[in-house]
Write a protein that holds these residues in place. Sequence first.
Motif, mmCIF file in Angstrom:
data_model
loop_
_atom_site.group_PDB
_atom_site.id
_atom_site.type_symbol
_atom_site.label_atom_id
_atom_site.label_comp_id
_atom_site.label_asym_id
_atom_site.label_seq_id
_atom_site.Cartn_x
_atom_site.Cartn_y
_atom_site.Cartn_z
ATOM 1 N N LEU A 23 0.656 -1.158 -0.067
ATOM 2 C CA LEU A 23 0.108 0.080 0.090
ATOM 3 C C LEU A 23 0.897 1.689 -0.081
ATOM 4 O O LEU A 23 0.692 2.568 -0.509
ATOM 5 N N LEU A 24 2.179 1.247 0.851
ATOM 6 C CA LEU A 24 2.646 2.471 1.068
ATOM 7 C C LEU A 24 3.315 2.588 -0.937
ATOM 8 O O LEU A 24 3.423 3.512 -1.656
ATOM 9 N N GLN A 25 3.880 1.727 -1.463
ATOM 10 C CA GLN A 25 4.300 1.808 -2.468
ATOM 11 C C GLN A 25 3.235 1.800 -3.435
ATOM 12 O O GLN A 25 3.404 2.946 -4.116
ATOM 13 N N ALA A 26 1.914 1.654 -3.728
ATOM 14 C CA ALA A 26 0.952 1.885 -4.528
ATOM 15 C C ALA A 26 1.221 3.552 -4.092
ATOM 16 O O ALA A 26 0.098 4.427 -5.391
ATOM 17 N N GLY A 27 1.184 4.319 -2.524
ATOM 18 C CA GLY A 27 0.617 5.364 -2.440
ATOM 19 C C GLY A 27 1.538 6.325 -3.541
ATOM 20 O O GLY A 27 1.393 7.668 -3.161
ATOM 21 N N GLU A 28 2.946 5.880 -3.663
ATOM 22 C CA GLU A 28 3.683 6.462 -4.147
ATOM 23 C C GLU A 28 3.541 6.574 -5.546
ATOM 24 O O GLU A 28 4.354 7.898 -6.928
ATOM 25 N N LEU A 29 2.750 6.012 -6.135
ATOM 26 C CA LEU A 29 2.090 5.683 -7.755
ATOM 27 C C LEU A 29 0.731 5.783 -8.281
ATOM 28 O O LEU A 29 0.982 6.230 -9.404
ATOM 29 N N THR A 30 -0.240 6.527 -7.152
ATOM 30 C CA THR A 30 -1.270 7.464 -6.937
ATOM 31 C C THR A 30 -1.637 8.174 -6.499
ATOM 32 O O THR A 30 -1.077 7.902 -5.177
ATOM 33 N N ARG A 31 -2.543 8.989 -6.452
ATOM 34 C CA ARG A 31 -3.070 9.351 -5.449
ATOM 35 C C ARG A 31 -3.380 9.012 -4.032
ATOM 36 O O ARG A 31 -4.178 7.806 -4.449
ATOM 37 N N LEU A 32 -3.576 9.383 -2.690
ATOM 38 C CA LEU A 32 -3.390 8.776 -2.026
ATOM 39 C C LEU A 32 -5.101 9.042 -2.156
ATOM 40 O O LEU A 32 -5.606 10.176 -1.030
ATOM 41 N N THR A 33 -6.330 7.599 -2.043
ATOM 42 C CA THR A 33 -7.619 8.054 -1.175
ATOM 43 C C THR A 33 -8.305 6.856 0.034
ATOM 44 O O THR A 33 -7.039 6.622 0.020
ATOM 45 N N PRO A 34 -9.228 7.949 -0.157
ATOM 46 C CA PRO A 34 -9.652 6.977 1.549
ATOM 47 C C PRO A 34 -10.158 5.569 1.426
ATOM 48 O O PRO A 34 -9.334 5.764 2.012
ATOM 49 N N PRO A 35 -9.731 5.028 0.018
ATOM 50 C CA PRO A 35 -10.234 3.624 0.260
ATOM 51 C C PRO A 35 -8.652 3.628 0.610
ATOM 52 O O PRO A 35 -8.605 2.426 1.402
ATOM 53 N N LEU A 36 -7.024 3.397 -0.259
ATOM 54 C CA LEU A 36 -6.280 3.009 0.546
ATOM 55 C C LEU A 36 -6.118 3.775 1.628
ATOM 56 O O LEU A 36 -5.153 2.815 1.511
ATOM 57 N N LEU A 37 -6.248 5.059 1.879
ATOM 58 C CA LEU A 37 -5.939 5.305 3.304
ATOM 59 C C LEU A 37 -6.250 4.652 4.598
ATOM 60 O O LEU A 37 -5.978 4.074 5.545
ATOM 61 N N LEU A 38 -7.874 4.082 4.276
ATOM 62 C CA LEU A 38 -8.715 2.945 4.909
ATOM 63 C C LEU A 38 -7.380 1.670 4.872
ATOM 64 O O LEU A 38 -7.301 1.471 6.295
ATOM 65 N N ASN A 39 -7.677 0.416 4.447
ATOM 66 C CA ASN A 39 -7.042 0.093 4.294
ATOM 67 C C ASN A 39 -5.792 -0.189 4.527
ATOM 68 O O ASN A 39 -5.129 -1.060 5.325
ATOM 69 N N LEU A 40 -4.873 1.069 4.729
ATOM 70 C CA LEU A 40 -3.456 0.844 5.059
ATOM 71 C C LEU A 40 -3.359 0.947 6.905
ATOM 72 O O LEU A 40 -2.939 0.071 7.779
ATOM 73 N N ALA A 41 -4.425 2.179 7.323
ATOM 74 C CA ALA A 41 -4.737 1.985 8.485
ATOM 75 C C ALA A 41 -4.717 0.809 9.342
ATOM 76 O O ALA A 41 -4.842 0.775 10.563
ATOM 77 N N ASP A 42 -5.788 0.053 8.963
ATOM 78 C CA ASP A 42 -6.680 -1.042 9.112
ATOM 79 C C ASP A 42 -5.613 -1.636 9.753
ATOM 80 O O ASP A 42 -5.171 -2.170 10.161
ATOM 81 N N SER A 43 -4.330 -2.325 8.546
ATOM 82 C CA SER A 43 -3.495 -3.049 8.221
ATOM 83 C C SER A 43 -2.200 -2.609 10.017
ATOM 84 O O SER A 43 -1.291 -3.212 10.517
ATOM 85 N N LEU A 44 -2.152 -1.206 9.574
ATOM 86 C CA LEU A 44 -1.292 -0.758 10.807
ATOM 87 C C LEU A 44 -1.509 -0.589 11.476
ATOM 88 O O LEU A 44 -1.201 -1.652 13.289
ATOM 89 N N GLY A 45 -3.255 -0.699 12.074
ATOM 90 C CA GLY A 45 -3.834 -1.382 13.568
ATOM 91 C C GLY A 45 -3.449 -2.717 14.060
ATOM 92 O O GLY A 45 -3.511 -2.797 14.946
ATOM 93 N N ARG A 46 -3.900 -3.882 12.747
ATOM 94 C CA ARG A 46 -3.202 -5.324 13.274
ATOM 95 C C ARG A 46 -2.029 -5.140 13.474
ATOM 96 O O ARG A 46 -1.656 -6.225 13.758
#
Length: 335
Positions: free
Chosen positions: A204-227
Amino acid sequence: MTLNQPQRPHALLALALAGGLSFMPGCYVLQPLKQPPSNAPPVQAQTAYDRGLSLRQQGNFSAALAEFERAIENNPKLTNAYLEAGDIYRMQGDYNAASVRYGQAADLEPANFDAQYLHGLMLQLVNKLAESIQAYLRALTIRPDDFNSNLNVALAYLQNEQPDQALTYGERAVRVDPRSATARTNLAAIYRALDRHQDAVTELLQAGELTRLTPPLLLNLADSLGRLERYDEMLNTLEQITAAEDNATAWERKGSALFRLKRYDDALAAFRRSTEVDPNHFPGHNGVAVCLLNTYLWSNESDMAAKDEAVRALRRSLQIEPQQPRIADLLARYR
């Protein structure tokens, strides 16, 4: 998660399935297709086919479709007519009819990559996932490193709750196109389903370097960081969303991060904001209830106002989503 569709000669792209997870189109009624006569002259089929191509180039799709169907009636073995008809049905959103025509083309020419791939795509769009997977696998026997086939079969496996089967194809899609944010986001979804959250964060971090940081991408990143119990990073990620928009899910996840960081008053405020933005977001009501029940317990069970509000929040959550056994147990214990 995103579904990719190719551009065929004379074909228009149909809709794509966007971001992280996911919508499927509605169902379409499949009208019976005429059975072609077996004694029709092939020359009439070619004439109708050529006329269909000309009409399509002019943008007259309904008339073009009629000509392609006429070509099929006159020559049931004219594979390109099936493909062209399928393209127009696909463009019109009639994915059931498109899947029939692409499937017939695939039967006529099993080694035709477009027919196999597009048959799989249409089946996936009407949620016939097991059949879709088989069509994609046939396409991959023809072109093993085709990006779209690997990407979409991985997604189909994931939609079919087979993340272990999805993994090989999701990883191959990233190898084929390392700069595809879509491929990396889909691979992250597979890793998350396999409880491989560190790998999901990396993708997800690499995807974020390649595209705009959309809420769905950030939500998924936050969820995995929480896990991974990386709550400070989870909170920082969610604040990127709430700073830009009022997103009920982001506020609720933010409340979860704050709660785990023992910032209980801030957590309650975030959960409340989640229910204000979307009164039907039941996880937000659950968060409010848990915060208030803790307030009640920490008061040696003397803060009845907190308890009463917590019970109301639990009841509201169950009204919205009754299938929550743990919430039902909490309500039974404290009401």
